[in-house]
Design an enzyme around this catalytic site. Structure first.
Site, PDB file in Angstrom:
ATOM      1  N   ARG A   1      11.925  -6.389   6.001  1.00  0.00           N
ATOM      2  CA  ARG A   1      12.058  -5.034   6.386  1.00  0.00           C
ATOM      3  C   ARG A   1      12.519  -4.214   7.026  1.00  0.00           C
ATOM      4  O   ARG A   1      13.060  -3.661   7.530  1.00  0.00           O
ATOM      5  CB  ARG A   1      10.506  -4.408   6.001  1.00  0.00           C
ATOM      6  CG  ARG A   1      10.499  -2.514   6.529  1.00  0.00           C
ATOM      7  CD  ARG A   1       9.379  -1.775   5.981  1.00  0.00           C
ATOM      8  NE  ARG A   1       8.780  -2.761   6.530  1.00  0.00           N
ATOM      9  CZ  ARG A   1       7.145  -2.779   6.442  1.00  0.00           C
ATOM     10  NH1 ARG A   1       6.540  -1.633   5.712  1.00  0.00           N
ATOM     11  NH2 ARG A   1       5.921  -2.949   7.874  1.00  0.00           N
TER      12      ARG A   1
ATOM     13  N   LYS B   1       0.644  -1.204   0.197  1.00  0.00           N
ATOM     14  CA  LYS B   1      -0.396   0.059   0.184  1.00  0.00           C
ATOM     15  C   LYS B   1       1.157   1.492  -0.281  1.00  0.00           C
ATOM     16  O   LYS B   1       1.350   2.263  -1.011  1.00  0.00           O
ATOM     17  CB  LYS B   1      -1.147   0.492   1.405  1.00  0.00           C
ATOM     18  CG  LYS B   1      -1.657  -0.979   1.038  1.00  0.00           C
ATOM     19  CD  LYS B   1      -2.590  -1.109   2.667  1.00  0.00           C
ATOM     20  CE  LYS B   1      -2.219  -1.382   3.591  1.00  0.00           C
ATOM     21  NZ  LYS B   1      -0.988  -2.399   4.429  1.00  0.00           N
TER      22      LYS B   1
ATOM     23  N   ARG C   1      -0.808  -8.556  13.055  1.00  0.00           N
ATOM     24  CA  ARG C   1      -1.555  -7.501  12.233  1.00  0.00           C
ATOM     25  C   ARG C   1      -2.261  -8.038  11.406  1.00  0.00           C
ATOM     26  O   ARG C   1      -3.455  -7.854  10.674  1.00  0.00           O
ATOM     27  CB  ARG C   1      -0.498  -6.804  11.923  1.00  0.00           C
ATOM     28  CG  ARG C   1       0.562  -6.000  12.370  1.00  0.00           C
ATOM     29  CD  ARG C   1       1.684  -5.106  12.485  1.00  0.00           C
ATOM     30  NE  ARG C   1       2.029  -4.477  11.050  1.00  0.00           N
ATOM     31  CZ  ARG C   1       3.067  -4.223  10.593  1.00  0.00           C
ATOM     32  NH1 ARG C   1       3.348  -5.066  11.095  1.00  0.00           N
ATOM     33  NH2 ARG C   1       3.175  -4.038   9.149  1.00  0.00           N
TER      34      ARG C   1
ATOM     35  N   ARG D   1      11.100  -3.278  10.565  1.00  0.00           N
ATOM     36  CA  ARG D   1      10.575  -1.900  10.852  1.00  0.00           C
ATOM     37  C   ARG D   1       9.863  -1.935  12.604  1.00  0.00           C
ATOM     38  O   ARG D   1      10.065  -3.402  12.488  1.00  0.00           O
ATOM     39  CB  ARG D   1       8.936  -1.429  10.125  1.00  0.00           C
ATOM     40  CG  ARG D   1       8.475  -0.550  10.749  1.00  0.00           C
ATOM     41  CD  ARG D   1       7.085   0.706  10.152  1.00  0.00           C
ATOM     42  NE  ARG D   1       5.895  -0.206  10.228  1.00  0.00           N
ATOM     43  CZ  ARG D   1       5.669   0.063   9.152  1.00  0.00           C
ATOM     44  NH1 ARG D   1       5.128   0.002   8.472  1.00  0.00           N
ATOM     45  NH2 ARG D   1       4.417  -0.890   9.893  1.00  0.00           N
TER      46      ARG D   1
ATOM     47  N   ARG E   1      -9.754   1.489   8.316  1.00  0.00           N
ATOM     48  CA  ARG E   1      -9.633  -0.156   8.501  1.00  0.00           C
ATOM     49  C   ARG E   1     -10.276  -1.292   9.436  1.00  0.00           C
ATOM     50  O   ARG E   1     -10.545  -1.805   9.364  1.00  0.00           O
ATOM     51  CB  ARG E   1      -8.330   0.051   9.349  1.00  0.00           C
ATOM     52  CG  ARG E   1      -6.599  -0.212   9.014  1.00  0.00           C
ATOM     53  CD  ARG E   1      -5.409  -0.214   9.291  1.00  0.00           C
ATOM     54  NE  ARG E   1      -4.709  -0.317   9.571  1.00  0.00           N
ATOM     55  CZ  ARG E   1      -3.878  -0.157   9.113  1.00  0.00           C
ATOM     56  NH1 ARG E   1      -3.226   0.729   8.716  1.00  0.00           N
ATOM     57  NH2 ARG E   1      -2.297  -0.807   9.201  1.00  0.00           N
TER      58      ARG E   1
HETATM   59  P1  AP5 Z   1       4.909  -1.413   1.869  1.00  0.00           P
HETATM   60  O1  AP5 Z   1       4.376  -1.006   0.957  1.00  0.00           O
HETATM   61  O2  AP5 Z   1       5.131  -0.686   3.312  1.00  0.00           O
HETATM   62  O3  AP5 Z   1       3.535  -1.984   2.774  1.00  0.00           O
HETATM   63  P2  AP5 Z   1       2.492  -1.661   2.859  1.00  0.00           P
HETATM   64  O4  AP5 Z   1       0.555  -2.373   2.399  1.00  0.00           O
HETATM   65  O5  AP5 Z   1       2.505  -0.472   3.153  1.00  0.00           O
HETATM   66  O6  AP5 Z   1       2.721  -2.474   4.428  1.00  0.00           O
HETATM   67  P3  AP5 Z   1       2.530  -1.756   5.913  1.00  0.00           P
HETATM   68  O7  AP5 Z   1       3.607  -2.841   6.051  1.00  0.00           O
HETATM   69  O8  AP5 Z   1       3.012  -0.138   6.258  1.00  0.00           O
HETATM   70  O9  AP5 Z   1       1.021  -1.696   6.392  1.00  0.00           O
HETATM   71  P4  AP5 Z   1       0.732  -1.897   7.516  1.00  0.00           P
HETATM   72  O10 AP5 Z   1      -0.817  -1.780   7.393  1.00  0.00           O
HETATM   73  O11 AP5 Z   1       0.763  -3.213   8.674  1.00  0.00           O
HETATM   74  O12 AP5 Z   1       1.038  -0.394   8.501  1.00  0.00           O
HETATM   75  P5  AP5 Z   1       0.354   1.098   8.962  1.00  0.00           P
HETATM   76  O13 AP5 Z   1       2.180   1.639   8.702  1.00  0.00           O
HETATM   77  O14 AP5 Z   1      -0.744   1.124   7.894  1.00  0.00           O
HETATM   78  O15 AP5 Z   1       5.981  -2.732   1.713  1.00  0.00           O
HETATM   79  C1  AP5 Z   1       6.053  -3.898   2.747  1.00  0.00           C
HETATM   80  C2  AP5 Z   1       7.398  -3.830   2.466  1.00  0.00           C
HETATM   81  O16 AP5 Z   1       7.489  -4.915   1.312  1.00  0.00           O
HETATM   82  C3  AP5 Z   1       8.222  -3.553   1.742  1.00  0.00           C
HETATM   83  O17 AP5 Z   1      10.360  -3.438   2.398  1.00  0.00           O
HETATM   84  C4  AP5 Z   1       8.350  -2.832   0.244  1.00  0.00           C
HETATM   85  O18 AP5 Z   1      10.022  -2.740   0.265  1.00  0.00           O
HETATM   86  C5  AP5 Z   1       8.009  -3.970  -0.153  1.00  0.00           C
HETATM   87  N1  AP5 Z   1       7.431  -4.701  -1.323  1.00  0.00           N
HETATM   88  C6  AP5 Z   1       6.522  -3.750  -1.326  1.00  0.00           C
HETATM   89  N2  AP5 Z   1       5.598  -3.988  -2.471  1.00  0.00           N
HETATM   90  C7  AP5 Z   1       6.302  -5.460  -2.623  1.00  0.00           C
HETATM   91  C8  AP5 Z   1       6.057  -6.186  -4.410  1.00  0.00           C
HETATM   92  N3  AP5 Z   1       6.027  -5.629  -5.409  1.00  0.00           N
HETATM   93  N4  AP5 Z   1       7.304  -7.026  -4.166  1.00  0.00           N
HETATM   94  C9  AP5 Z   1       8.143  -6.956  -2.971  1.00  0.00           C
HETATM   95  N5  AP5 Z   1       8.798  -6.267  -2.340  1.00  0.00           N
HETATM   96  C10 AP5 Z   1       7.896  -5.193  -1.984  1.00  0.00           C
HETATM   97  O19 AP5 Z   1      -0.001   0.540  10.015  1.00  0.00           O
HETATM   98  C11 AP5 Z   1       0.999   0.599  11.594  1.00  0.00           C
HETATM   99  C12 AP5 Z   1      -0.046   0.237  12.256  1.00  0.00           C
HETATM  100  O20 AP5 Z   1      -0.768   1.587  12.844  1.00  0.00           O
HETATM  101  C13 AP5 Z   1      -1.242  -0.652  12.509  1.00  0.00           C
HETATM  102  O21 AP5 Z   1      -1.127  -1.691  13.099  1.00  0.00           O
HETATM  103  C14 AP5 Z   1      -2.079   0.276  14.165  1.00  0.00           C
HETATM  104  O22 AP5 Z   1      -1.337   0.000  15.579  1.00  0.00           O
HETATM  105  C15 AP5 Z   1      -2.212   1.629  13.465  1.00  0.00           C
HETATM  106  N6  AP5 Z   1      -2.587   2.439  12.354  1.00  0.00           N
HETATM  107  C16 AP5 Z   1      -2.284   2.436  11.251  1.00  0.00           C
HETATM  108  N7  AP5 Z   1      -3.890   3.065  10.712  1.00  0.00           N
HETATM  109  C17 AP5 Z   1      -4.604   3.250  11.508  1.00  0.00           C
HETATM  110  C18 AP5 Z   1      -6.206   2.791  11.681  1.00  0.00           C
HETATM  111  N8  AP5 Z   1      -6.917   3.367  10.051  1.00  0.00           N
HETATM  112  N9  AP5 Z   1      -6.953   2.620  12.408  1.00  0.00           N
HETATM  113  C19 AP5 Z   1      -6.194   1.817  13.328  1.00  0.00           C
HETATM  114  N10 AP5 Z   1      -5.258   1.902  13.897  1.00  0.00           N
HETATM  115  C20 AP5 Z   1      -3.869   1.988  12.519  1.00  0.00           C
END
Ligand code: AP5
Length: 191
Positions: free
Chosen positions: A133, A13, A146, A135, A88
């Protein structure tokens, strides 16, 4: 462009939203990035959010609603946006519908130009991507939680947007450039 990027953790995403937002000159609004910045800055919100994020749980809806409302009212969001990681939960989606109606003057979220993009990627690929990654919340236990939280609380939104003909489903288990090219094609008609 009014786009929501959905999909499980690690689906790409953030990667895709950042690229396309730069290309289309619209803001990329990532609730995860906003929350992580608040944690680093040790704001009240960051302190409230941190333990949820470290455990792989969702941060309470009301905190997210405040964040999104404030961000959507900023001038740069008038010409469009890509929302990454919000909504979400069903409650967040209902709130967001109402917010869009207020901003746009429409009567229903169904009438908005909104499209919800779902990136589909198998679990084993997601886990491998996140572990490499590294993080703070990318450890095996938190990743499993998650994914579980995603299935329970976020996946129902696929039916929500699909039922309104607003869903765009894309295979995210391909090279990044191929995913970007398909998104460009289906969302803007460019190839
Ligand atoms: P990346 O692009 O970062 O993937 P992503 O889908 O954005 O994954 P995240 O882990 O960032 O999503 P998340 O939903 O867990 O975290 P968020 O920050 O929203 O890619 C991931 C990796 O894969 C990278 O290394 C990239 O290079 C690689 N990659 C990407 N595409 C690829 C491809 N095609 N091929 C190979 N490699 C690839 O949320 C974090 C936390 O915040 C949540 O757990 C929650 O506690 C809180 N939070 C955030 N939003 C909310 C909400 N709306 N409501 C409640 N809590 C929330």
């Amino acid at each position: 462009m009014q786009l929501i990027f959905m999909g499980p953790p690690g689906a790409g995403k953030g990667t895709q939203a950042q690229l396309l937002a730069a290309l289309w000159k619209i803001p990329h609004i990532s609730t995860g990035d906003i929350l992580r910045a608040c944690v680093v800055a040790k704001t009240d919100l960051g302190q409230k959010a941190q333990s949820y994020m470290d455990r792989g749980e969702l941060v309470p809806d009301e905190l997210l609603m405040d964040i999104v409302q404030e961000r959507m009212n900023q001038p740069d969001a008038r010409a469009g946006w890509i929302l990454d990681g919000f909504p979400r939960t069903v409650a967040q989606a209902a709130f967001f519908d109402k917010l869009l109606c207020d901003v746009e003057g429409s009567t229903s979220g169904k009438d908005c130009a909104l499209r919800a993009v779902n990136l589909d990627v198998p679990d084993n690929v997601l886990v491998a991507r996140l572990l490499s990654r590294g993080r703070q919340d990318d450890n095996e236990e938190t990743i499993r939680r998650r994914l579980q939280v995603y299935r329970e609380q976020t996946e129902p939104l696929i039916d929500f947007y699909s039922g309104r003909q607003q869903l765009v489903a894309v295979d995210g288990d391909r090279a990044m450039e191929l995913v970007t090219a398909e998104l460009q094609q289906v969302l803007s008609g460019d190839s």
